[in-house]
Design a protein around this motif. Structure first.
Motif, PDB file in Angstrom:
ATOM      1  N   GLY A   1       0.783  -1.225   0.000  1.00 25.93           N
ATOM      2  CA  GLY A   1       0.000   0.000   0.000  1.00 25.93           C
ATOM      3  C   GLY A   1       0.814   1.273   0.000  1.00 25.93           C
ATOM      4  N   VAL A   2       2.136   1.179   0.015  1.00 27.68           N
ATOM      5  CA  VAL A   2       3.024   2.344  -0.008  1.00 27.68           C
ATOM      6  C   VAL A   2       3.536   2.530  -1.430  1.00 27.68           C
ATOM      7  CG1 VAL A   2       5.153   3.367   0.894  1.00 27.68           C
ATOM      8  CG2 VAL A   2       3.681   1.991   2.393  1.00 27.68           C
ATOM      9  N   ARG A   3       3.266   3.704  -1.989  1.00 23.04           N
ATOM     10  CA  ARG A   3       3.670   4.006  -3.367  1.00 23.04           C
ATOM     11  C   ARG A   3       4.500   5.272  -3.382  1.00 23.04           C
ATOM     12  NH1 ARG A   3       0.106   5.839  -6.325  1.00 23.04           N
ATOM     13  NH2 ARG A   3       1.009   5.236  -8.317  1.00 23.04           N
ATOM     14  N   GLY A   4       5.532   5.274  -4.227  1.00 23.05           N
ATOM     15  CA  GLY A   4       6.347   6.474  -4.352  1.00 23.05           C
ATOM     16  C   GLY A   4       7.694   6.159  -4.953  1.00 23.05           C
ATOM     17  N   TRP A   5       8.719   6.902  -4.502  1.00 16.20           N
ATOM     18  CA  TRP A   5      10.064   6.769  -5.048  1.00 16.20           C
ATOM     19  C   TRP A   5      11.100   6.817  -3.934  1.00 16.20           C
ATOM     20  CZ3 TRP A   5      11.341   6.125 -10.186  1.00 16.20           C
ATOM     21  CH2 TRP A   5      10.297   6.320 -11.117  1.00 16.20           C
TER      22      TRP A   5
ATOM     23  N   GLU B   1      24.039   6.902   4.390  1.00 13.46           N
ATOM     24  CA  GLU B   1      24.133   6.186   5.656  1.00 13.46           C
ATOM     25  C   GLU B   1      23.087   5.064   5.695  1.00 13.46           C
ATOM     26  OE1 GLU B   1      26.219   6.569   8.065  1.00 13.46           O
ATOM     27  OE2 GLU B   1      27.163   8.525   7.737  1.00 13.46           O
ATOM     28  N   VAL B   2      23.486   3.909   6.205  1.00 19.45           N
ATOM     29  CA  VAL B   2      22.565   2.772   6.265  1.00 19.45           C
ATOM     30  C   VAL B   2      21.593   2.937   7.427  1.00 19.45           C
ATOM     31  CG1 VAL B   2      24.234   1.224   5.201  1.00 19.45           C
ATOM     32  CG2 VAL B   2      24.163   1.411   7.697  1.00 19.45           C
ATOM     33  N   ARG B   3      20.424   2.339   7.274  1.00 21.03           N
ATOM     34  CA  ARG B   3      19.371   2.326   8.292  1.00 21.03           C
ATOM     35  C   ARG B   3      18.913   3.725   8.706  1.00 21.03           C
ATOM     36  NH1 ARG B   3      18.387  -2.737   9.785  1.00 21.03           N
ATOM     37  NH2 ARG B   3      20.025  -4.317   9.552  1.00 21.03           N
ATOM     38  N   ARG B   4      19.162   4.696   7.828  1.00 17.69           N
ATOM     39  CA  ARG B   4      18.676   6.049   8.051  1.00 17.69           C
ATOM     40  C   ARG B   4      17.853   6.463   6.842  1.00 17.69           C
ATOM     41  NH1 ARG B   4      23.948   9.252  10.594  1.00 17.69           N
ATOM     42  NH2 ARG B   4      24.209   7.873  12.409  1.00 17.69           N
ATOM     43  N   ALA B   5      16.769   7.179   7.077  1.00 16.03           N
ATOM     44  CA  ALA B   5      15.892   7.543   5.971  1.00 16.03           C
ATOM     45  C   ALA B   5      15.174   8.847   6.271  1.00 16.03           C
ATOM     46  CB  ALA B   5      14.870   6.440   5.692  1.00 16.03           C
ATOM     47  N   ILE B   6      14.798   9.507   5.207  1.00 11.12           N
ATOM     48  CA  ILE B   6      13.910  10.669   5.252  1.00 11.12           C
ATOM     49  C   ILE B   6      12.572  10.234   4.659  1.00 11.12           C
ATOM     50  CG2 ILE B   6      13.441  12.952   4.270  1.00 11.12           C
ATOM     51  CD1 ILE B   6      16.545  13.308   4.175  1.00 11.12           C
ATOM     52  N   LEU B   7      11.491  10.470   5.383  1.00 12.84           N
ATOM     53  CA  LEU B   7      10.152  10.301   4.826  1.00 12.84           C
ATOM     54  C   LEU B   7       9.705  11.667   4.337  1.00 12.84           C
ATOM     55  CD1 LEU B   7       7.489   8.826   4.264  1.00 12.84           C
ATOM     56  CD2 LEU B   7       6.852   9.241   6.657  1.00 12.84           C
ATOM     57  N   PHE B   8       9.517  11.795   3.018  1.00  8.89           N
ATOM     58  CA  PHE B   8       9.166  13.096   2.429  1.00  8.89           C
ATOM     59  C   PHE B   8       7.698  13.098   2.009  1.00  8.89           C
ATOM     60  CE2 PHE B   8       8.569  16.397  -0.616  1.00  8.89           C
ATOM     61  CZ  PHE B   8       9.365  17.424  -0.160  1.00  8.89           C
ATOM     62  N   LEU B   9       6.987  14.151   2.439  1.00  7.43           N
ATOM     63  CA  LEU B   9       5.572  14.332   2.130  1.00  7.43           C
ATOM     64  C   LEU B   9       5.414  15.601   1.307  1.00  7.43           C
ATOM     65  CD1 LEU B   9       4.240  13.454   5.695  1.00  7.43           C
ATOM     66  CD2 LEU B   9       4.448  11.927   3.719  1.00  7.43           C
ATOM     67  N   HIS B  10       4.922  15.450   0.083  1.00  3.61           N
ATOM     68  CA  HIS B  10       4.910  16.548  -0.874  1.00  3.61           C
ATOM     69  C   HIS B  10       3.770  17.527  -0.645  1.00  3.61           C
ATOM     70  CE1 HIS B  10       1.381  15.279  -3.191  1.00  3.61           C
ATOM     71  NE2 HIS B  10       1.830  14.036  -3.106  1.00  3.61           N
ATOM     72  N   GLY B  11       3.944  18.723  -1.209  1.00  2.27           N
ATOM     73  CA  GLY B  11       2.922  19.754  -1.153  1.00  2.27           C
ATOM     74  C   GLY B  11       1.961  19.683  -2.325  1.00  2.27           C
ATOM     75  N   GLY B  12       1.108  20.712  -2.410  1.00  2.00           N
ATOM     76  CA  GLY B  12       0.103  20.766  -3.467  1.00  2.00           C
ATOM     77  C   GLY B  12      -1.298  21.007  -2.938  1.00  2.00           C
TER      78      GLY B  12
ATOM     79  N   TYR C   1      -2.983  19.513  -0.777  1.00  2.00           N
ATOM     80  CA  TYR C   1      -3.714  18.260  -0.559  1.00  2.00           C
ATOM     81  C   TYR C   1      -4.584  17.857  -1.743  1.00  2.00           C
ATOM     82  CZ  TYR C   1      -2.424  18.827   4.369  1.00  2.00           C
ATOM     83  OH  TYR C   1      -1.732  18.993   5.547  1.00  2.00           O
ATOM     84  N   VAL C   2      -4.553  18.632  -2.829  1.00  2.00           N
ATOM     85  CA  VAL C   2      -5.391  18.325  -3.982  1.00  2.00           C
ATOM     86  C   VAL C   2      -4.563  17.975  -5.219  1.00  2.00           C
ATOM     87  CG1 VAL C   2      -7.230  19.819  -3.124  1.00  2.00           C
ATOM     88  CG2 VAL C   2      -5.592  20.731  -4.772  1.00  2.00           C
ATOM     89  N   GLN C   3      -3.261  18.185  -5.161  1.00  2.00           N
ATOM     90  CA  GLN C   3      -2.411  17.898  -6.305  1.00  2.00           C
ATOM     91  C   GLN C   3      -0.999  17.612  -5.808  1.00  2.00           C
ATOM     92  OE1 GLN C   3      -3.027  21.347  -8.727  1.00  2.00           O
ATOM     93  NE2 GLN C   3      -2.289  22.762  -7.182  1.00  2.00           N
ATOM     94  N   GLY C   4      -0.120  17.269  -6.746  1.00  2.00           N
ATOM     95  CA  GLY C   4       1.241  16.890  -6.403  1.00  2.00           C
ATOM     96  C   GLY C   4       1.427  15.388  -6.455  1.00  2.00           C
ATOM     97  N   THR C   5       2.615  14.965  -6.883  1.00  2.00           N
ATOM     98  CA  THR C   5       2.970  13.551  -6.943  1.00  2.00           C
ATOM     99  C   THR C   5       4.421  13.374  -6.523  1.00  2.00           C
ATOM    100  OG1 THR C   5       3.711  13.688  -9.246  1.00  2.00           O
ATOM    101  CG2 THR C   5       1.392  13.100  -8.871  1.00  2.00           C
ATOM    102  N   ALA C   6       4.722  12.192  -6.037  1.00  2.00           N
ATOM    103  CA  ALA C   6       6.107  11.873  -5.711  1.00  2.00           C
ATOM    104  C   ALA C   6       6.984  11.930  -6.956  1.00  2.00           C
ATOM    105  CB  ALA C   6       6.175  10.491  -5.064  1.00  2.00           C
TER     106      ALA C   6
ATOM    107  N   ALA D   1       9.935   9.404  -0.981  1.00  2.00           N
ATOM    108  CA  ALA D   1       8.861  10.352  -1.283  1.00  2.00           C
ATOM    109  C   ALA D   1       7.626   9.545  -1.650  1.00  2.00           C
ATOM    110  CB  ALA D   1       9.253  11.260  -2.444  1.00  2.00           C
ATOM    111  N   ILE D   2       6.535   9.757  -0.926  1.00  2.00           N
ATOM    112  CA  ILE D   2       5.352   8.916  -1.138  1.00  2.00           C
ATOM    113  C   ILE D   2       4.230   9.693  -1.822  1.00  2.00           C
ATOM    114  CG2 ILE D   2       5.903   7.542   0.893  1.00  2.00           C
ATOM    115  CD1 ILE D   2       3.339   8.914   2.182  1.00  2.00           C
ATOM    116  N   ASP D   3       3.380   8.929  -2.483  1.00  2.00           N
ATOM    117  CA  ASP D   3       2.087   9.432  -2.944  1.00  2.00           C
ATOM    118  C   ASP D   3       1.055   9.113  -1.870  1.00  2.00           C
ATOM    119  OD1 ASP D   3       2.525  10.508  -5.623  1.00  2.00           O
ATOM    120  OD2 ASP D   3       3.034   8.459  -6.185  1.00  2.00           O
ATOM    121  N   TYR D   4       0.295  10.116  -1.469  1.00  2.00           N
ATOM    122  CA  TYR D   4      -0.802   9.901  -0.530  1.00  2.00           C
ATOM    123  C   TYR D   4      -2.111  10.284  -1.210  1.00  2.00           C
ATOM    124  CZ  TYR D   4       0.052  14.918   0.272  1.00  2.00           C
ATOM    125  OH  TYR D   4       0.261  16.268   0.109  1.00  2.00           O
TER     126      TYR D   4
END
Length: 314
Positions: free
Chosen positions: A71-75, A83-94, A96-101, A121-124
């Motif tokens: 259920g997780v879609r994005g890039w 660095e290993v085992r480190r991550a950024i979860l990025f949530l895009h703008g728009g 809430y009506v537009q924008g894509t990963a 970077a995920i699509d929500y």
């Protein structure tokens, strides 16, 4: 005033970054470019928005791979030697009506490359097809997926509406009592108050070339669905801010969302959250996207990356 001078005694940790004269000319030329782009755009709004955002170039030495799992879609945007085992979860703008990963790959790669950390970077789900709580639920699902993939230290980063969603996500995670906690949050021009009560929302002195009150009002109406705009799931400014990780908030003085950023920083400080607010003089909404045009954009992202590197190292 130097870039590291404090601009306010009201919110400790506030930094005011002045705009150099040559940069002011570049900002003016960029606003002319915005006017031509939006004035001649004829395609469907979501397509136009993605074309605009995708103007941020891909950073060098960053690979990107699609994610479509559980259920997780994005890039994934992965710098070399991340660095290993480190991550950024990025949530895009728009709004809430537009924008894509996909459209945000360039911008997210700029953040990831500077920080030396892989970013997801995920699509929500977007409104009006999906309303609250679909987007916050998707962000939490992506967080849980990252934990399941073995990532132990994660920061949450977002811009505009994605900045607001990032703060909602951090607040939701702060209420949990199990699993790793976020190590930091970075938000660019966050939309924190969907009731639109900030004075900058109607201040004629704000000359935001990208968004206006009417646009935000329409986006909020479509997004909240059966919820109230003042619900903390919609407006993180109005929620419980205790227990959040260290935050960096960047905003331009010409923004409709200026007060969304400054009021959130003040409330976070009152709640005991380590918060750094950077107010960039004379700049527009999410100016960090414009790395190809503005030195201020590149400097802001460098400072955001330095903040993230410190957080990951602590």
């Amino acid at each position: 005033m130097s870039p590291d001078s404090f601009g306010s005694d009201v919110i400790p940790g506030t930094v005011t970054v002045p705009l150099a004269e040559e940069e002011r000319h570049r900002e003016g030329a960029l606003r002319d470019l915005f006017a031509r782009f939006w004035g001649t755009a004829t395609r469907e709004p979501r397509v136009v928005y993605d074309a605009f955002v995708s103007g941020s170039p891909l950073a060098d030495a960053v690979t990107f791979d699609t994610v479509d799992e559980d259920g997780v879609r994005g890039w994934w945007l992965r710098p070399q030697d991340a660095e290993v085992r480190r991550a950024i979860l990025f949530l895009h703008g728009g709004g809430y009506v537009q924008g894509t990963a996909t459209a945000y790959r360039g911008f997210v790669s700029q953040v990831a490359s500077r920080a030396g950390v892989a970013a997801l970077a995920i699509d929500y789900p977007l409104a009006p097809e999906a309303t609250l709580p679909a987007a916050p639920n998707a962000a939490l699902a992506a967080w849980d997926w990252l934990i399941g993939q073995g990532y132990e230290r994660i920061a949450v980063v977002g811009d505009s509406a994605g900045g607001g969603l990032s703060l909602v996500t951090l607040a939701n995670l702060a209420r949990r009592n199990d699993g790793p906690a976020p190590i930091a949050g970075v938000v660019f021009s966050p939309w924190t108050d969907l009731t639109l009560s900030g004075s900058s929302m109607s201040d004629p002195a704000r000359q935001d070339p990208l968004i206006d009150r009417e646009y935000l009002q329409d986006c909020a109406r479509k997004y909240v669905g059966t919820f109230d705009a003042g619900d903390p799931l919609a407006s993180p400014l109005l929620g419980d801010l205790r227990g959040l990780p260290p935050l960096l908030i960047q905003v331009g003085t010409d923004e409709r969302l200026l007060d969304d950023a400054t009021r959130y920083a003040a409330r976070a400080n009152e709640a005991g959250v380590p918060v750094r607010l950077e107010v960039w003089e004379g700049l527009h909404h999410v100016f960090q996207l414009d790395v190809a045009h503005l030195d201020s954009s590149r400097r802001a992202l460098d400072r955001a990356a330095a903040f993230l590197r410190r957080a990951f190292a602590s």
